[in-house]
Design an enzyme around this catalytic site. Structure first.
Site, PDB file in Angstrom:
ATOM      1  N   ASP A  48      -5.431   0.676  -2.717  1.00  0.00           N
ATOM      2  CA  ASP A  48      -6.464   0.496  -1.688  1.00  0.00           C
ATOM      3  C   ASP A  48      -7.650  -0.323  -2.193  1.00  0.00           C
ATOM      4  OD1 ASP A  48      -4.982   1.974   0.102  1.00  0.00           O
ATOM      5  OD2 ASP A  48      -5.918   3.863  -0.459  1.00  0.00           O
ATOM      6  N   GLY A  69      -1.582   4.546   9.247  1.00  0.00           N
ATOM      7  CA  GLY A  69      -0.266   4.791   8.666  1.00  0.00           C
ATOM      8  C   GLY A  69      -0.149   6.217   8.156  1.00  0.00           C
TER       9      GLY A  69
HETATM   10  C1  S3P Z   1      -2.553   7.227   1.443  1.00  0.00           C
HETATM   11  C2  S3P Z   1      -1.623   6.651   0.615  1.00  0.00           C
HETATM   12  C3  S3P Z   1      -1.562   5.207   0.329  1.00  0.00           C
HETATM   13  C4  S3P Z   1      -2.858   4.508   0.726  1.00  0.00           C
HETATM   14  C5  S3P Z   1      -3.341   4.929   2.082  1.00  0.00           C
HETATM   15  C6  S3P Z   1      -3.591   6.426   2.117  1.00  0.00           C
HETATM   16  C7  S3P Z   1      -2.517   8.674   1.680  1.00  0.00           C
HETATM   17  O1  S3P Z   1      -0.509   4.621   1.057  1.00  0.00           O
HETATM   18  O2  S3P Z   1      -2.693   3.106   0.690  1.00  0.00           O
HETATM   19  O3  S3P Z   1      -4.541   4.237   2.387  1.00  0.00           O
HETATM   20  O4  S3P Z   1      -3.484   9.222   2.214  1.00  0.00           O
HETATM   21  O5  S3P Z   1      -1.511   9.304   1.319  1.00  0.00           O
HETATM   22  P1  S3P Z   1       1.004   4.570   0.489  1.00  0.00           P
HETATM   23  O6  S3P Z   1       1.479   5.950   0.373  1.00  0.00           O
HETATM   24  O7  S3P Z   1       1.769   3.778   1.503  1.00  0.00           O
HETATM   25  O8  S3P Z   1       0.866   3.833  -0.823  1.00  0.00           O
END
Ligand code: S3P
Length: 411
Positions: free
Chosen positions: A297, A77
């Site tokens: 996380d 993501g």
């Molecule tokens: C992350 C932000 C978090 C986290 C993901 C990594 C990042 O997600 O859960 O594992 O590197 O910016 P969200 O921004 O959707 O909370």
């Protein structure tokens, strides 16, 4: 611990944007960061591992060129969302998608604020594939709809190439690695009281980066040391950024004996140091919804700590967990219930009556690295053998998870 995953994504992205050669020491070896590297490579950035693999040189080109295929973000993501921000101001069109899990995850939360800046983005019913057609961007004042460092970072990446001032107003402060990294690359960004302001356009200069160990990857080992009697664990060189180690405070509140010692110097971009853990009895607590963003996380592994604690451990306000790599509320409830834990699923979290003796069971990772690790640690504390199906998914963030565990755990 291998290098922090969040910081490594950003090091690869900014190293590709900046003109010149960026040296990156201690990058994460996980599959997610490889996805980011592969996407950037398709757009002209060059990554060269030095002998030994500890250092990568990113040959930034200042401007990226159109890839000759769609970008495959795998399970990541962070890759897809940060690249949406990066590509919104490019001079070409790109299509971004990922694996089955990523293609189910919501992307409008990133597309909407970027469109306010002038971006041309189409999602597929709110999800990937996402088509980004480069456009001229202008600064805007934006309030993300979820407490998410990924949304904030996508906006900041777009803002670096936009005309004028962009301001992000956060309801809850999220991890600030993007802000810190912009400064490491010679850029200017102001942050105060959950308000981040940046002027565009800005040019970045190549730099040298050393990435501290990943505290989210350390969390399963820490909980293992807490629940297995007579344990002692020392982890060196871990990132101690306060946005990332709130879970240590929560574990301390539960009665854990954990000490941290900062070993980084004040001129380093990120704080890092040593974590020392002694096996301790734990008691359940009620987590405040305002803590959720800082431990998003680590909630799967905190659920394991809760299952081994005395009393009730409850998490509310964590509906974000339902749109991670898997529905992490459902995955943890299913896995821990199969092992005999007294855990109840709530719409926005879970409630555990801790202290039940867990027994070995066959449980599913649901293709989610954090679930695979959390349930493996629960299995270590349970009586009898367990099987974690699809456990190889740990390679997304920590390929050596099981080797490291075997090194430390004596039968
Ligand atoms: C992350 C932000 C978090 C986290 C993901 C990594 C990042 O997600 O859960 O594992 O590197 O910016 P969200 O921004 O959707 O909370």
């Amino acid at each position: 611990m291998p290098g922090d995953k969040s910081i490594t994504h950003r090091a690869f992205i900014f190293g590709s944007l900046a003109e010149g050669v960026t040296t990156i020491e201690g990058a994460s070896p996980g599959g997610d960061c490889s996805s980011t590297k592969a996407c950037l490579s398709l757009m002209g950035a060059r990554f060269e591992p030095e002998p030994g693999g500890a250092v990568i040189r990113a040959h930034g080109v200042g401007t990226l060129r159109p890839p000759n295929a769609g970008l495959d973000c795998g399970n990541s993501g962070t890759t897809l969302r940060l690249l949406m921000g990066l590509l919104a101001g490019s001079h070409f069109a790109t299509e971004l998608s990922g694996d089955e899990s990523l293609n189910r995850r919501p992307m409008e939360r990133v597309a909407r604020p970027l469109r306010v800046m002038g971006a041309r983005i189409e999602t597929t019913s709110g999800r990937p594939p996402v088509r980004v057609t480069g456009a001229r961007l202008r600064g805007a004042s934006l309030t993300p709809e979820a407490a998410s460092a990924q949304i904030k970072s996508a906006i900041l990446l777009a803002a670096l190439g936009a005309e004028g001032t962009t301001t992000v107003h956060e309801s809850v402060a999220t991890r600030d690695h993007t802000e810190r990294m912009i400064r490491s690359f010679g850029g200017v960004v102001h942050s105060e009281d959950r308000e981040i302001r940046i002027e565009g356009p800005q040019k970045l200069k190549a730099t040298r980066l050393s990435i501290p160990g990943d505290p989210s990857s350390a969390a399963p080992f820490i909980v293992a040391a807490l629940i297995l009697p007579d344990s002692e664990l020392v982890i060196e060189g871990v990132l101690l950024n306060p946005h990332r180690v709130r879970y240590l405070d929560i574990l301390r509140e539960m009665g854990a004996k954990i000490e941290t010692q900062v070993t980084s110097t004040s001129d380093e971009a990120e704080i890092s140091g040593r974590i020392v853990v002694h096996g301790s009895g734990l008691r359940g607590i009620e987590l405040s919804p305002s803590d959720v963003a800082a431990v998003v996380d680590e909630l799967p592994i905190l659920a394991v700590a809760g299952a081994f604690a005395q009393g009730r451990f409850e998490v509310r306000g964590a509906q974000e967990l339902r749109v991670k790599e898997s529905d992490r509320i459902a995955s943890m409830v299913e896995g821990l219930q199969a092992m005999g834990a007294d855990i109840q699923e709530l719409e926005d979290g879970f409630s555990i009556r801790g202290g039940a003796s867990l027994f070995g069971a066959t449980v599913g990772s649901h293709g989610d690295h954090r679930i695979a690790m959390a349930l493996s640690i629960a299995a270590l504390g349970a009586t009898g053998d367990s099987e974690v199906l699809g456990a190889e998914v740990v390679s997304i963030s920590l390929p050596r998870f099981f080797e490291e565990l075997e090194r430390g755990v004596r039968p």
